[in-house]
Design an enzyme around this catalytic site. Sequence first.
Site, PDB file in Angstrom:
ATOM      1  N   ARG A  51      36.690  51.442  40.261  1.00 21.54           N
ATOM      2  CA  ARG A  51      37.000  51.839  38.883  1.00 21.54           C
ATOM      3  C   ARG A  51      35.726  52.172  38.103  1.00 21.54           C
ATOM      4  NH1 ARG A  51      38.366  48.002  36.159  1.00 21.54           N
ATOM      5  NH2 ARG A  51      38.335  46.354  37.737  1.00 21.54           N
ATOM      6  N   LYS A  73      45.570  50.045  37.330  1.00 18.90           N
ATOM      7  CA  LYS A  73      44.983  49.154  36.348  1.00 18.90           C
ATOM      8  C   LYS A  73      45.099  49.731  34.932  1.00 18.90           C
ATOM      9  CE  LYS A  73      44.063  45.167  38.089  1.00 18.90           C
ATOM     10  NZ  LYS A  73      43.461  44.752  39.261  1.00 18.90           N
ATOM     11  N   HIS A 106      46.686  38.662  34.561  1.00 19.80           N
ATOM     12  CA  HIS A 106      45.992  39.207  35.723  1.00 19.80           C
ATOM     13  C   HIS A 106      45.993  38.132  36.796  1.00 19.80           C
ATOM     14  CE1 HIS A 106      42.171  40.999  37.715  1.00 19.80           C
ATOM     15  NE2 HIS A 106      43.255  41.542  38.206  1.00 19.80           N
ATOM     16  N   SER A 143      38.298  40.300  40.410  1.00 24.39           N
ATOM     17  CA  SER A 143      38.335  41.013  41.678  1.00 24.39           C
ATOM     18  C   SER A 143      37.564  40.247  42.760  1.00 24.39           C
ATOM     19  CB  SER A 143      37.727  42.400  41.476  1.00 24.39           C
ATOM     20  OG  SER A 143      37.991  43.192  42.591  1.00 24.39           O
ATOM     21  N   LYS A 180      43.127  36.400  44.718  1.00 28.49           N
ATOM     22  CA  LYS A 180      44.518  36.500  44.227  1.00 28.49           C
ATOM     23  C   LYS A 180      45.445  37.016  45.329  1.00 28.49           C
ATOM     24  CE  LYS A 180      43.573  39.365  40.863  1.00 28.49           C
ATOM     25  NZ  LYS A 180      42.125  39.434  41.116  1.00 28.49           N
ATOM     26  N   THR A 181      45.062  38.157  45.901  1.00 29.57           N
ATOM     27  CA  THR A 181      45.927  38.776  46.911  1.00 29.57           C
ATOM     28  C   THR A 181      46.003  37.905  48.160  1.00 29.57           C
ATOM     29  OG1 THR A 181      45.388  40.970  46.065  1.00 29.57           O
ATOM     30  CG2 THR A 181      46.281  40.872  48.284  1.00 29.57           C
ATOM     31  N   ASP A 186      49.014  40.645  41.864  1.00 23.96           N
ATOM     32  CA  ASP A 186      47.986  41.025  40.885  1.00 23.96           C
ATOM     33  C   ASP A 186      48.372  41.045  39.405  1.00 23.96           C
ATOM     34  OD1 ASP A 186      45.199  41.919  40.746  1.00 23.96           O
ATOM     35  OD2 ASP A 186      45.974  43.838  40.098  1.00 23.96           O
ATOM     36  N   ARG A 201      40.559  49.581  50.876  1.00 23.52           N
ATOM     37  CA  ARG A 201      41.796  49.021  50.329  1.00 23.52           C
ATOM     38  C   ARG A 201      43.030  49.474  51.088  1.00 23.52           C
ATOM     39  NH1 ARG A 201      41.915  45.676  45.455  1.00 23.52           N
ATOM     40  NH2 ARG A 201      39.823  45.850  44.588  1.00 23.52           N
TER      41      ARG A 201
END
Length: 659
Positions: free
Chosen positions: A177, A322, A341, A359, A363-364, A378, A443
């Site tokens: 990003r 996002k 988030h 990031s 989380k994932t 997410d 990704r």
Amino acid sequence: MESKGIENGVGRNGLAKIQTQDNGVEVCHDDSATPVKATTIDELHSLQKKKSTPNTPLYNKDAQGNNAFANNVSEVQRQKQQLQSISASLASLTRETGPKLVKGDPASKHETSKVAHHHVHHVTPTISVSDSALKFTHVLYNLSPAELYEQAIKYEKGSFITSTGALATLSGAKTGRSPKDKRVVKDETTEDELWWGKGSPNIEMDEETFMVNRERAVDYLNSLDKVFVNDQFLNWDPEHRIKVRIISARAYHSLFMHNMCIRPTPEELEDFGTPDFTIYNAGRFPCNRYTHYMTSSTSIDLNLARREMVILGTQYAGEMKKGLFSVMHYLMPKRQILSLHSGCNMGKGGDVALFFGLSGTGKTTLSTDHNRYLIGDDEHCWSENGVSNIEGGCYAKCIDLSGEKEPDIWNAIKFGTVLENVVFDEHTREVDYMDKSVTENTRAAYPIEYIPNAKIPCVGPHPKNVILLACDAFGVLPPVSKLSLAQTMYHFISGYTALVAGTEDGIKEPQATFSACFGAAFIMLHPTKYAAMLAEKMQKHGATGWLVNTGWSGGSYGSGNRIKLAYTRRIIDAIHSGSLLEANYKKTEVFGLEIPTEIEGVPSEILDPVNTWPDKKAHEETLLKLGGLFKKNFEGFVNYKIGEDSNLTEEILAAGPIF
Ligand SMILES: Nc1ncnc2c1ncn2[C@@H]1O[C@H](COP(=O)(O)OP(=O)(O)O)[C@@H](O)[C@H]1O
Ligand SMILES: C=C(OP(=O)(O)O)C(=O)O
Ligand SMILES: [Ca+2]
Ligand SMILES: [Mn+2]
């Protein structure tokens, strides 16, 4: 003429002739099936495809599933409305008319000429109108993954099918990003509502500049032969579902969003109507530096009043996902719903856990747990109804991914999954997940149902555990701490994680990052607004807060090691099962964190970081250093009140490091 068997039959080249059958017939037939009913190759091809599109209406079918003739008029009417809606989205706002829209791929002439007859959005060009009004733009509307694969492979360089069936793509120059290029229109409303200034992700732009960029993106998209349009949903809570339209130039972007947003059923698509929010993704087409505010070739522009987002000069697909998350961070709190988030999963007994983190903190990875139901990896909402996932898919990092350590994510990389910026064997198309040649941020984007234990619909009851993930590369935060409500708020507002130096010159030690609400890049209101809502909800539903360090142990980055994923999983298991609530605790120096003395499956000595550092003095110094960074960061928040209760505000201020 032909002899029987190989032994006595010799061909012209001297090799033995193979005889398939000895039935006395001289002519050799390929097979005995009846021939196809086609006289030309084109006719043969036309037999292959049955009429059906993802947007074929179901209402108009009779009991046998045939399109009932009597309803054909309404179907034509509906298709016309749909095209008018897309045409309105793509209309130039500075000229009277835009290009004419046609449904279907420009390359398949047969199909489109038929469709065009019905579906050209008619405008009668006049002499004064620009040439662009006379042009046709083909709309590829909610294509299926198979169709998008074909589009990508035919027309987009760097698109390949991997050995497991995923679509490997390249996102171009940007592989992450661009937060510095994300702008939000500041108008009379947003000036008061949003968080502006230091620490805020909202960099301002004016309405006029937004319109310049919007027109730039629309003109670019209209100049193409074809554009991809996705009409989809956000938020699994039916009461608060948002309709989004994504207009993009690449099949890669369309498949990415197909996977990441909630996919409408054909019936839902039929009633879709006008979107609540529209993204214009011009991808590679840059912004114009002569335009006010533009500081690079990339611009991601959000206009909340118009409910539109424009993307220029970046093809990184995560920008769309996002970007929409930012929109939800604005729309949901207006409805008293907290946007988070965080990842989210649920145990067999219905206990829900949230996993907050920046990031790369896990989380994932940690919400994808073979023993639990995955609600999402997410982005979530917490409302009076409980939790709901905002998205319809997951976006996993795949650097160093292995089937042994993360089987569920590994197995999700199959047909339909978008694999970004990975490197693979040119012949076998086997992906080398260790290879960072294109980027470290490789990704995989896949629909959530590719995870075997996905909870569909992706909703659950109120959370029991709120887990804050920090990847502490200083190696001084304990692997797990139980938090009071005030500590939970303190760490939630701080949003700490550390970035490792990597291979860059000069940087030898980890860098602390503080990102309010573990996602400052995406929040729109002041962090204390979200914190107050979280405190209120945790209190009301009796949720317990935990701080889990998924980063270093035994020293900082460079001397210590990252905590083993297997240990972190045991820690998380103990949180879920409730057994960690029953453990014995002791309090740490400086941060005042309650740490357990024992957890099943985890070596006890690692639970207190000081034990794992060979150099105790270095540990002390590093701990104080990190404490200092926390204090300094929190200075920005000391003048804010959190919630109705000034007691809580004081408790939160006291919940930080003390030394
Ligand atoms: N102890 C650990 N806990 C969680 N993740 C870990 C751990 N050790 C290594 N990892 C790796 O760190 C990365 C975490 O990334 P991910 O789960 O995608 O984070 P997020 O979803 O928060 O961005 C994964 O590549 C994972 O394999
Ligand atoms: C896609 C992103 O999320 P995460 O790294 O948290 O998975 C991102 O931050 O760009
Ligand atoms: Ca993130
Ligand atoms: Mn993630």
